[in-house]
Enzyme design. Structure first.
Site, PDB file in Angstrom:
ATOM      1  N   SER A  36      16.153  -0.172   4.458  1.00 36.00           N
ATOM      2  CA  SER A  36      14.772   0.224   4.661  1.00 36.00           C
ATOM      3  C   SER A  36      14.742   1.725   4.835  1.00 36.00           C
ATOM      4  CB  SER A  36      14.188  -0.469   5.897  1.00 36.00           C
ATOM      5  OG  SER A  36      12.908   0.045   6.214  1.00 36.00           O
ATOM      6  N   ARG A  37      13.558   2.298   4.673  1.00 35.94           N
ATOM      7  CA  ARG A  37      13.406   3.718   4.999  1.00 35.94           C
ATOM      8  C   ARG A  37      13.484   3.934   6.508  1.00 35.94           C
ATOM      9  NH1 ARG A  37      14.852   6.452   0.702  1.00 35.94           N
ATOM     10  NH2 ARG A  37      13.386   6.398  -1.040  1.00 35.94           N
ATOM     11  N   LEU A  74      10.244  -4.120  -4.242  1.00 32.79           N
ATOM     12  CA  LEU A  74       9.365  -2.999  -3.909  1.00 32.79           C
ATOM     13  C   LEU A  74       8.004  -3.137  -4.600  1.00 32.79           C
ATOM     14  CD1 LEU A  74      12.051  -0.191  -4.351  1.00 32.79           C
ATOM     15  CD2 LEU A  74      11.049  -0.927  -2.165  1.00 32.79           C
ATOM     16  N   HIS A  79       9.395  -0.295  -9.163  1.00 31.29           N
ATOM     17  CA  HIS A  79      10.371  -1.218  -9.741  1.00 31.29           C
ATOM     18  C   HIS A  79      11.356  -0.522 -10.666  1.00 31.29           C
ATOM     19  CE1 HIS A  79       7.877  -5.162  -9.109  1.00 31.29           C
ATOM     20  NE2 HIS A  79       8.301  -4.611  -7.983  1.00 31.29           N
ATOM     21  N   LYS A  97       8.815  -9.353 -10.483  1.00 25.79           N
ATOM     22  CA  LYS A  97       7.807  -9.174 -11.534  1.00 25.79           C
ATOM     23  C   LYS A  97       6.585  -8.460 -10.955  1.00 25.79           C
ATOM     24  CE  LYS A  97       5.214 -11.984  -9.360  1.00 25.79           C
ATOM     25  NZ  LYS A  97       3.997 -11.419  -8.740  1.00 25.79           N
ATOM     26  N   ARG A 166      -1.249  -5.108  -2.578  1.00 20.02           N
ATOM     27  CA  ARG A 166      -1.921  -5.823  -3.670  1.00 20.02           C
ATOM     28  C   ARG A 166      -3.360  -5.364  -3.864  1.00 20.02           C
ATOM     29  NH1 ARG A 166       1.645  -8.628  -1.095  1.00 20.02           N
ATOM     30  NH2 ARG A 166       3.161  -9.953  -2.171  1.00 20.02           N
ATOM     31  N   ASP A 178      -0.443  -9.015 -10.151  1.00 25.13           N
ATOM     32  CA  ASP A 178       0.262  -9.762  -9.116  1.00 25.13           C
ATOM     33  C   ASP A 178       0.510 -11.209  -9.517  1.00 25.13           C
ATOM     34  OD1 ASP A 178       1.453 -10.230  -6.598  1.00 25.13           O
ATOM     35  OD2 ASP A 178      -0.437 -10.996  -5.818  1.00 25.13           O
TER      36      ASP A 178
END
Length: 335
Positions: A36-37, A74, A79, A97, A166, A178
């Site tokens: 993770s960041r 991500l 991606h 996807k 989203r 999505d």
């Protein structure tokens, strides 16, 4: 037995709740690291999910020589960038996807694979690995419902959170990207062809700018697939596959539960016995993400082509683009 050691690129919800538990159950997969960041977030996720290693940066995990492959959950706009970074670090890539934001993104990834021919890269359309879809595809291919004529699919959920990715148009949010991408994928999968033209309709959220409802038609040389997807409707999903001599109805086509059986309804009009014409087929408990992970891992272990090549990902993205273009101008667009 050889297994593929996965690193998880971020602590995204789909990774924590769906993919990591599934990979941990795989015959050929283990989850050995997560990053993770934020180092604390990575450590918390690792502790919760019993993952041995955690890293406070994506780069640190990619530099771990004990990681064979990376799963990329991500946001859509990241991606391709991080799939390429993973390949540059010598990792195989299973990417969520859709593969990117557009065909230009897909082309970048395909071009990058030519620099790393020993690495496997696959887009993660997990539904194709579920036995219910394998059976549906078999029934269509073997003519059990006659000639396939039309497919109708619906997929919706409700999410009006402005902080949810989203609902962020700039990074690839919206219903079509999505969940509508499933309807495109399954149509191409079942027809075993690409659409010749598409027609799309979008209703956009006035605040988010994303398509909160998208309906589309795909013309497969005179045969048609229609779909509607929405991010602001009551949760529902269903796929109907209709031929000249029968039909297949998939009751939970996309979010098939990993802990309960699934069912499809098959109607075959040619059978003489009326009682046999409509039957329900039940499939035992399985996790489609586990099946996907094992299939991808086997392609690495055996050095065989991945089950779903990037050419398929490019074709799906191209159809997404055509539908978006059509919705913008309000008419059919040739693919």
């Amino acid at each position: 037995m050889k297994t593929i050691r996965f690193g998880i690129l971020s602590t995204a919800k789909i990774a924590r709740t769906k993919v990591i538990p599934a990979l941990q159950q795989g015959e050929y997969t283990t989850v050995d690291a997560i990053c993770s960041r934020n180092e604390e977030s990575a450590r918390a996720a690792a502790d919760e999910l019993s993952i041995p290693k955690s890293y406070g940066s994506y780069e640190a995990m990619l530099n771990d020589p004990d990681i064979d492959a990376v799963y990329v959950p991500l946001p859509n706009h990241l991606h391709v960038k991080w799939s390429i970074n993973a390949m540059a670090a010598g990792k195989h890539v299973l990417c969520e996807k859709p593969i990117g934001l557009d065909t230009e993104d897909a082309n970048k990834l395909i071009d990058a694979t030519s620099r790393y021919p020993h690495l496997k890269v696959m887009e993660g359309f997990m539904y194709r690995f579920h036995p219910q879809w394998i059976e549906a595809k078999r029934l269509v291919d073997e003519g059990e419902i006659g000639d396939l004529v039309t497919i109708q699919s619906f997929f919706s959920y409700f999410n009006d959170d402005p902080n949810n990715i989203r609902n962020m148009a700039a990074i690839g949010g919206g219903g079509l990207m999505d969940i509508g991408c499933y309807s495109i994928s399954l149509s191409r999968f079942l027809f075993n062809a690409e659409p010749t033209r598409c027609c799309g309709f979008a209703d956009r959220d006035p605040e988010f700018g994303t398509d909160r409802l998208f309906s589309g038609m795909m013309d497969f040389n005179g045969k048609v697939s229609t779909f509607t997807c929405s991010t602001q409707l009551s949760p529902y999903q269903r796929v109907n596959i209709l031929g000249t001599d029968g039909r297949i109805e998939i009751l939970i086509p996309f979010n098939a539960p990993p802990n309960a059986p699934t069912q499809i309804i098959v109607q075959r009009d040619r059978l003489e016995d009326e009682e046999d014409r409509i039957r329900t087929t039940t499939f035992g408990v399985c996790d489609q993400y586990t099946l996907q992970g094992d299939a991808f891992a086997k392609s690495i272990i055996d050095d065989t082509p991945v089950p779903t090549p990037l050419t398929d990902a490019w074709a799906n993205m191209h159809t997404l683009e055509v539908l978006i273009e059509s919705a913008g101008i309000g008419q059919w667009v040739v693919c």
